[in-house]
Design an enzyme around this catalytic site. Structure first.
Site, short mmCIF file in Angstrom:
data_model
loop_
_atom_site.label_atom_id
_atom_site.label_comp_id
_atom_site.label_asym_id
_atom_site.label_seq_id
_atom_site.Cartn_x
_atom_site.Cartn_y
_atom_site.Cartn_z
N LYS A 22 0.84 -1.22 0.00
CA LYS A 22 0.00 0.00 0.00
C LYS A 22 0.87 1.26 0.00
O LYS A 22 0.66 2.17 -0.79
CB LYS A 22 -0.91 0.00 1.24
N ASN A 23 1.85 1.26 0.89
CA ASN A 23 2.64 2.49 1.05
C ASN A 23 3.63 2.74 -0.09
O ASN A 23 4.20 3.83 -0.17
CB ASN A 23 3.37 2.49 2.41
N CYS A 118 -5.12 13.40 12.72
CA CYS A 118 -5.29 11.97 12.57
C CYS A 118 -5.15 11.37 13.94
O CYS A 118 -4.48 11.93 14.80
CB CYS A 118 -4.22 11.47 11.61
N ARG A 123 0.39 15.04 12.85
CA ARG A 123 0.88 14.78 11.50
C ARG A 123 0.84 16.01 10.58
O ARG A 123 0.11 16.04 9.57
CB ARG A 123 0.13 13.60 10.88
N ASP A 307 4.72 1.24 12.29
CA ASP A 307 3.55 0.54 11.75
C ASP A 307 3.42 -0.91 12.25
O ASP A 307 2.43 -1.57 11.96
CB ASP A 307 3.59 0.53 10.21
N ARG A 399 -8.59 -0.12 5.13
CA ARG A 399 -7.73 0.84 4.43
C ARG A 399 -6.44 0.17 3.98
O ARG A 399 -5.81 0.63 3.03
CB ARG A 399 -7.37 2.01 5.35
C1 UD1 Z 1 4.36 7.22 6.42
C2 UD1 Z 1 3.52 5.98 6.29
C3 UD1 Z 1 3.00 5.54 7.65
C4 UD1 Z 1 4.14 5.38 8.61
C5 UD1 Z 1 5.01 6.63 8.65
C6 UD1 Z 1 6.25 6.46 9.50
C7 UD1 Z 1 2.56 6.09 4.08
C8 UD1 Z 1 1.35 6.35 3.26
N1 UD1 Z 1 2.41 6.27 5.39
O1 UD1 Z 1 3.52 8.27 6.93
O2 UD1 Z 1 2.31 4.31 7.49
O3 UD1 Z 1 3.65 5.12 9.93
O4 UD1 Z 1 5.43 6.97 7.32
O5 UD1 Z 1 7.01 5.40 9.03
O6 UD1 Z 1 3.60 5.72 3.59
N2 UD1 Z 1 6.28 15.22 10.27
C9 UD1 Z 1 6.32 16.60 10.49
N3 UD1 Z 1 6.15 17.43 9.43
C10 UD1 Z 1 5.96 16.97 8.15
C11 UD1 Z 1 5.92 15.58 7.93
C12 UD1 Z 1 6.08 14.72 9.01
O7 UD1 Z 1 6.51 17.03 11.62
O8 UD1 Z 1 5.81 17.79 7.23
C13 UD1 Z 1 6.44 14.29 11.42
C14 UD1 Z 1 5.20 13.41 11.65
O9 UD1 Z 1 4.24 14.05 12.43
C15 UD1 Z 1 5.83 12.21 12.34
C16 UD1 Z 1 7.20 12.09 11.67
O10 UD1 Z 1 7.47 13.38 11.10
O11 UD1 Z 1 6.00 12.47 13.70
C17 UD1 Z 1 7.30 11.05 10.59
O12 UD1 Z 1 6.22 11.20 9.69
P1 UD1 Z 1 6.32 10.76 8.17
O13 UD1 Z 1 7.54 9.91 8.00
O14 UD1 Z 1 6.20 11.94 7.30
O15 UD1 Z 1 5.04 9.84 8.02
P2 UD1 Z 1 4.00 9.78 6.82
O16 UD1 Z 1 4.68 10.00 5.53
O17 UD1 Z 1 2.81 10.62 7.15
#
Ligand code: UD1
Length: 419
Positions: A22-23, A118, A123, A307, A399
């Site tokens: 999925k990811n 979320c 996030r 995850d 999902r």
């Molecule tokens: C992706 C995965 C999710 C997984 C996560 C961490 C997908 C669709 N989802 O989510 O399943 O749990 O990686 O491995 O692939 N952050 C900020 N600012 C930003 C972006 C992120 O502060 O602009 C923070 C987030 O709140 C979190 C951390 O960075 O604490 C990591 O998030 P991120 O790696 O971006 O996760 P996702 O891409 O949302």
């Protein structure tokens, strides 16, 4: 609303085939916005998030043929694209923000709904936005929407991410692959799904090279070519079934997954006591009567994935002594704990640490799923309880887990969906 009825305490044994990731599929589908050529993708998982991303692509004007089982897609015409991603399609799936990078790269403008909060944490998407700004993007946020544009084209540059983010790395890799000139991105997330995205973009004519462990160099290109690409297998689904295998007395064969991409998880499960045999794309696992407690932190790849934190917690409830899990990625990812405690677990939360007392005998209960991975952890716990459990709000589960009841029934689980 659908619920799951689970009768536990059966011996589970047999084979489980892992679906497409999925990811990995989500950013790959978003990146198809870059190209006006034919794109054929196979090994998509038939899950709700992919359906939502495909709806989003349809709403912006992509034309495609989806196979009957919804596991492959041929994107045919990709010329008149609306650069608008509405809230109703982005609200349930945070990966919707990934259309921002490709829209700006190809069309120079985008209006994309903020994905909103979320249940596992706030996030934010600040890193996505600030990094895109370094490529020349101007943006403002009005009524929950990012309004962004760039004069002429995105300009390649050097970006060091302030924090490792999977989504921001993906959005920027996609954007830079069609920017003017060269970009160097450092402190990138290096999850296998990101490597898969890079392989896909390169397969359609992109010019992206990894030049360091967390550094990628991207030469922007103007045009892409027709492409056929098979998406990688889902390592989180594989890890979930491995954890189930480590809890069960029977032997599980997890098929269609390269063990190399889940080495950390396999090493941890071995340390806990599971018996594991590896081959090229199969992992054979059986549980041990004595499960050892451990201390573990979640971390970006190649660390232990957030995850799989909820699923591992269920296994550690069965350990002989106590264990500690520290959640380092998301601030509120322990919502499964109260449900597990209702089933008889003895877990205490102290800030971002869960202290898990072992020797739990789970009891069946009426349960509520709170997020995607939490839902599956409840199923794993319910499968070890003697009594019946009913799990509601399983739309979270849908999902991201393809045909989970069917796969579990095949290995001997008593589980059914009640509508
Ligand atoms: C992706 C995965 C999710 C997984 C996560 C961490 C997908 C669709 N989802 O989510 O399943 O749990 O990686 O491995 O692939 N952050 C900020 N600012 C930003 C972006 C992120 O502060 O602009 C923070 C987030 O709140 C979190 C951390 O960075 O604490 C990591 O998030 P991120 O790696 O971006 O996760 P996702 O891409 O949302």
């Amino acid at each position: 609303m659908d619920r799951l009825e689970v009768f536990g305490a059966n011996k589970l044994k047999g084979q489980i085939r892992i679906s497409g990731s999925k990811n990995a599929s989500l950013p790959i589908l978003a990146s198809t916005i870059l190209s006006d050529k034919k794109i054929y993708l196979s090994n998509l998982p038939n899950v709700k998030d992919i359906e939502t991303m495909i709806k989003l692509l349809k709403s912006i004007g992509l034309t495609f043929k989806l196979s009957k089982k919804r596991k492959s897609i041929l994107i045919e015409k990709n010329k008149k694209i609306k650069t608008y991603a509405p809230y109703n399609l982005v609200k349930t799936m945070r990966a919707g923000i990934l259309v921002l990078g490709p829209m700006l790269a190809r069309f120079g403008k985008a209006k994309v709904s903020l994905p909103g909060g979320c249940s596992i944490g706030t996030r934010p998407v600040d890193i996505h936005l600030k990094s895109l700004a370094k490529l020349g993007v101007k943006y403002k946020i009005v009524d929950g929407y990012v309004h962004a544009f760039v004069k002429k084209k995105l300009k390649g540059t050097k970006i060091k991410f302030p924090k490792i983010s999977v989504g921001a790395t993906e959005n920027l890799i996609i954007a830079c692959s069609m920017a003017e000139g060269t970009s160097i991105l450092t402190n990138c997330a290096i999850e296998p799904e990101i490597k898969d995205l890079v392989n896909f973009i390169n397969a359609m004519g992109g010019k992206i090279r990894w030049i360091g462990k967390r550094t990628v160099r991207i030469y922007g290109v103007n045009k892409f070519n027709d492409v056929y690409y098979k998406v990688m297998s889902d390592r989180i689904e594989a890890g979930t079934y491995l954890i189930l295998g480590a809890m069960s007395e029977g032997v599980l064969k997890i098929q269609g997954i390269n063990p190399k991409i889940i080495k950390t998880e396999i090493d941890i499960l071995k340390k806990i006591g599971a018996k594991i045999i590896l081959s090229k794309d199969q992992i054979i696992i059986s549980g041990s009567k004595k499960i050892k407690g451990i201390n573990i932190k979640t971390a970006p790849y190649p660390g232990f994935p957030s995850d799989l934190q909820a699923q591992l917690m269920v296994l550690l409830c069965k350990a002989e002594k106590y264990s500690v899990i520290q959640e380092k990625i998301f601030e509120n990812r322990f919502m499964h704990v109260s449900e597990l405690n209702r089933m008889g677990a003895k877990i205490i939360i102290k800030k971002n640490k869960a202290i898990i007392n072992g020797n739990t005998k789970f009891r069946g209960a009426e349960l509520m799923a709170t997020d995607l991975r939490a839902s599956v952890s409840l199923i794993i716990a319910a499968l070890t309880a003697k009594e019946k459990s009913i799990i509601s709000r399983i739309y979270h589960l849908d999902r991201g887990y393809e045909k989970i009841e069917k796969k579990l029934r095949k290995i001997g689980a008593k589980i059914r969906r009640i509508s």
